[in-house]
Write a protein that holds these residues in place. Structure first.
Motif, PDB file in Angstrom:
ATOM      1  N   VAL A  37     -13.930  16.007  -4.557  1.00 52.05           N
ATOM      2  CA  VAL A  37     -15.230  15.847  -4.221  1.00 52.05           C
ATOM      3  C   VAL A  37     -15.338  15.532  -2.839  1.00 52.05           C
ATOM      4  O   VAL A  37     -16.126  16.016  -1.965  1.00 52.05           O
ATOM      5  CB  VAL A  37     -16.138  15.013  -5.045  1.00 52.05           C
ATOM      6  CG1 VAL A  37     -17.454  14.997  -4.388  1.00 52.05           C
ATOM      7  CG2 VAL A  37     -16.262  15.692  -6.367  1.00 52.05           C
ATOM      8  N   ARG A  90     -13.775  18.113  -0.539  1.00 50.87           N
ATOM      9  CA  ARG A  90     -14.304  19.404  -0.660  1.00 50.87           C
ATOM     10  C   ARG A  90     -13.319  20.444  -0.683  1.00 50.87           C
ATOM     11  O   ARG A  90     -13.521  21.630  -0.489  1.00 50.87           O
ATOM     12  CB  ARG A  90     -15.193  19.714   0.496  1.00 50.87           C
ATOM     13  CG  ARG A  90     -16.484  18.628   0.604  1.00 50.87           C
ATOM     14  CD  ARG A  90     -17.520  19.234   1.841  1.00 50.87           C
ATOM     15  NE  ARG A  90     -18.208  17.833   2.082  1.00 50.87           N
ATOM     16  CZ  ARG A  90     -19.340  17.997   2.985  1.00 50.87           C
ATOM     17  NH1 ARG A  90     -19.351  19.231   3.944  1.00 50.87           N
ATOM     18  NH2 ARG A  90     -20.265  16.872   2.843  1.00 50.87           N
ATOM     19  N   PHE A 144     -16.540  22.405 -11.414  1.00 44.35           N
ATOM     20  CA  PHE A 144     -16.773  23.013 -10.175  1.00 44.35           C
ATOM     21  C   PHE A 144     -16.832  24.509 -10.328  1.00 44.35           C
ATOM     22  O   PHE A 144     -16.448  24.931 -11.493  1.00 44.35           O
ATOM     23  CB  PHE A 144     -15.315  22.887  -9.581  1.00 44.35           C
ATOM     24  CG  PHE A 144     -15.075  21.605  -8.843  1.00 44.35           C
ATOM     25  CD1 PHE A 144     -15.693  20.953  -7.933  1.00 44.35           C
ATOM     26  CD2 PHE A 144     -14.245  20.628  -9.353  1.00 44.35           C
ATOM     27  CE1 PHE A 144     -15.658  19.828  -7.057  1.00 44.35           C
ATOM     28  CE2 PHE A 144     -13.862  19.548  -8.830  1.00 44.35           C
ATOM     29  CZ  PHE A 144     -14.492  18.930  -7.711  1.00 44.35           C
ATOM     30  N   ARG A 171     -15.732  27.676  -8.465  1.00 40.27           N
ATOM     31  CA  ARG A 171     -14.682  28.184  -7.699  1.00 40.27           C
ATOM     32  C   ARG A 171     -14.765  29.355  -7.158  1.00 40.27           C
ATOM     33  O   ARG A 171     -14.700  30.236  -7.975  1.00 40.27           O
ATOM     34  CB  ARG A 171     -13.300  27.584  -8.191  1.00 40.27           C
ATOM     35  CG  ARG A 171     -13.120  26.062  -8.061  1.00 40.27           C
ATOM     36  CD  ARG A 171     -11.839  25.888  -8.713  1.00 40.27           C
ATOM     37  NE  ARG A 171     -12.273  24.970 -10.069  1.00 40.27           N
ATOM     38  CZ  ARG A 171     -11.121  24.811 -10.783  1.00 40.27           C
ATOM     39  NH1 ARG A 171     -10.010  24.678 -10.280  1.00 40.27           N
ATOM     40  NH2 ARG A 171     -11.174  24.174 -12.019  1.00 40.27           N
ATOM     41  N   LEU A 224     -16.221  25.964  -2.996  1.00 37.53           N
ATOM     42  CA  LEU A 224     -16.062  24.982  -3.950  1.00 37.53           C
ATOM     43  C   LEU A 224     -17.259  24.355  -4.310  1.00 37.53           C
ATOM     44  O   LEU A 224     -17.699  23.769  -3.324  1.00 37.53           O
ATOM     45  CB  LEU A 224     -14.940  23.950  -3.647  1.00 37.53           C
ATOM     46  CG  LEU A 224     -14.608  23.131  -4.897  1.00 37.53           C
ATOM     47  CD1 LEU A 224     -13.774  23.844  -6.164  1.00 37.53           C
ATOM     48  CD2 LEU A 224     -13.543  22.067  -4.436  1.00 37.53           C
ATOM     49  N   LEU A 272     -19.921  21.923  -7.039  1.00 44.87           N
ATOM     50  CA  LEU A 272     -20.151  21.279  -7.932  1.00 44.87           C
ATOM     51  C   LEU A 272     -21.132  21.684  -8.837  1.00 44.87           C
ATOM     52  O   LEU A 272     -22.276  22.317  -8.469  1.00 44.87           O
ATOM     53  CB  LEU A 272     -20.388  19.696  -7.700  1.00 44.87           C
ATOM     54  CG  LEU A 272     -19.648  18.744  -6.957  1.00 44.87           C
ATOM     55  CD1 LEU A 272     -20.254  17.482  -6.599  1.00 44.87           C
ATOM     56  CD2 LEU A 272     -18.416  18.499  -8.202  1.00 44.87           C
ATOM     57  N   GLY A 296     -20.705  18.324 -12.946  1.00 40.86           N
ATOM     58  CA  GLY A 296     -19.866  17.560 -11.944  1.00 40.86           C
ATOM     59  C   GLY A 296     -20.713  16.672 -10.961  1.00 40.86           C
ATOM     60  O   GLY A 296     -20.160  15.611 -10.332  1.00 40.86           O
ATOM     61  N   SER A 323     -19.812  13.034 -10.447  1.00 39.79           N
ATOM     62  CA  SER A 323     -19.190  12.622  -9.174  1.00 39.79           C
ATOM     63  C   SER A 323     -19.528  11.361  -8.479  1.00 39.79           C
ATOM     64  O   SER A 323     -18.567  10.433  -7.858  1.00 39.79           O
ATOM     65  CB  SER A 323     -19.539  13.729  -7.809  1.00 39.79           C
ATOM     66  OG  SER A 323     -20.968  13.657  -7.697  1.00 39.79           O
TER      67      SER A 323
END
Length: 305
Positions: free
Chosen positions: A16, A19, A51, A53, A58, A60, A64, A68
């Motif tokens: 996170v 990134r 995530f 993706r 990327l 969250l 997430g 985080s």
């Protein structure tokens, strides 16, 4: 009851922060596959994706985002606990992340490190070169070297040595365009600029009588590394204001001349700046003391003319 997967939570927090899976892997000295498996393990344990993706991005997920903040706090607490334990260790060990200006770092700081590393074989130094104002806290640096009149900040600063500046031009330029006798005359000249001055775009001068002058010179060239100005000054392109460690040799060899000798820029200094709080790890204290000792010693150089 199973213990939380602290390793996976810490790796997730680093992804996170950076990134990027690849950047987190590099930062943690792990393989990208190990980082990906740790996050996958955490997702399987929580039953939720952390995530979204794609090949370029990327992001969250909601799960997430909720996780985080706590994971980042867990990572920070773990690093703080480890640093505090290392700070109490009698033998410095571990990695020090140090941010330094590009040219000063290459010319002055880097040559001081071999003796330090020989003295402390269990310490490693991650040296980051940039003339930009690095966010020490946000980017996880232990300390940084800055050359300026420091503004007020929450950072802890230690002055290491003075760093005079010189306003210079080549003889060819001065013969073709005349020699400024007062800072305000710089408005009529091609002045070459440095992007990261503590007062961007402004050259501030004082004289022995206490008079002050602030000018906003302009010219054909502006750079984000001071050393890049020197070839243009020597070639006769214009006037520049440069720190001693960049221009002293060119002055001594008469490639450039100091002008406005009755006026001085507000003298900056070399400072070591550190995030607030403590205690600092022994490895950081050891490097601070080494740099302070070495930079306090006069450096041999040719006399300025």
């Amino acid at each position: 009851m199973k213990l939380p997967d602290f390793e996976a939570l810490a790796i997730f927090a680093k992804v996170v922060e950076m990134r990027s899976f690849a950047a987190a892997a590099a930062e943690l000295a792990l393989s990208k596959a190990t980082v990906s498996k740790a996050v996958g393990r955490l997702e399987a344990r929580l039953g939720a994706r952390l995530f979204n993706r794609t090949s370029r991005r990327l992001a969250l997920t909601d799960a997430g985002k909720h996780l985080s903040e706590r994971a980042s706090r867990l990572l920070a607490d773990g690093e703080a606990a480890e640093n505090e334990a290392l700070a109490r260790s009698s033998a410095p060990r571990g990695r020090v992340r140090l941010a330094v200006p590009m040219t000063f770092g290459v010319r002055v700081i880097a040559p001081l490190l071999p003796a330090f590393l020989e003295k402390y074989p269990e310490v490693s130094v991650d040296l980051h070169f940039s003339d930009a104002m690095v966010d020490l806290i946000g980017e996880g640096f232990d300390a940084g070297v800055r050359i300026a009149s420091l503004p007020d900040s929450s950072l802890v600063a230690r002055r290491l040595c003075a760093m005079p500046r010189h306003t210079v031009a080549s003889r060819a330029y001065l013969k073709a365009h005349g020699t400024p006798r007062h800072p305000m005359h710089l408005a009529d000249h091609n002045c070459l600029g440095y992007a990261y001055l503590s007062t961007p775009g402004i050259w501030r001068y004082t004289n022995a009588r206490g008079e002050q002058a602030s000018v906003r010179p302009s010219g054909q060239l502006r750079v984000n590394n001071g050393e890049a100005l020197l070839p243009a000054v020597i070639a006769g392109t214009g006037i520049a204001d440069l720190p001693d460690f960049i221009v002293a040799e060119a002055i001594a060899e008469k490639k450039v001349e100091v002008i406005l000798k009755d006026w001085k820029q507000v003298e900056g200094a070399v400072h070591l700046v550190m995030p607030p709080g403590g205690p600092r790890p022994a490895r950081v204290e050891a490097l601070i003391e080494h740099l302070a000792d070495q930079l306090a010693r006069p450096r041999r150089k040719k006399p300025l003319s």
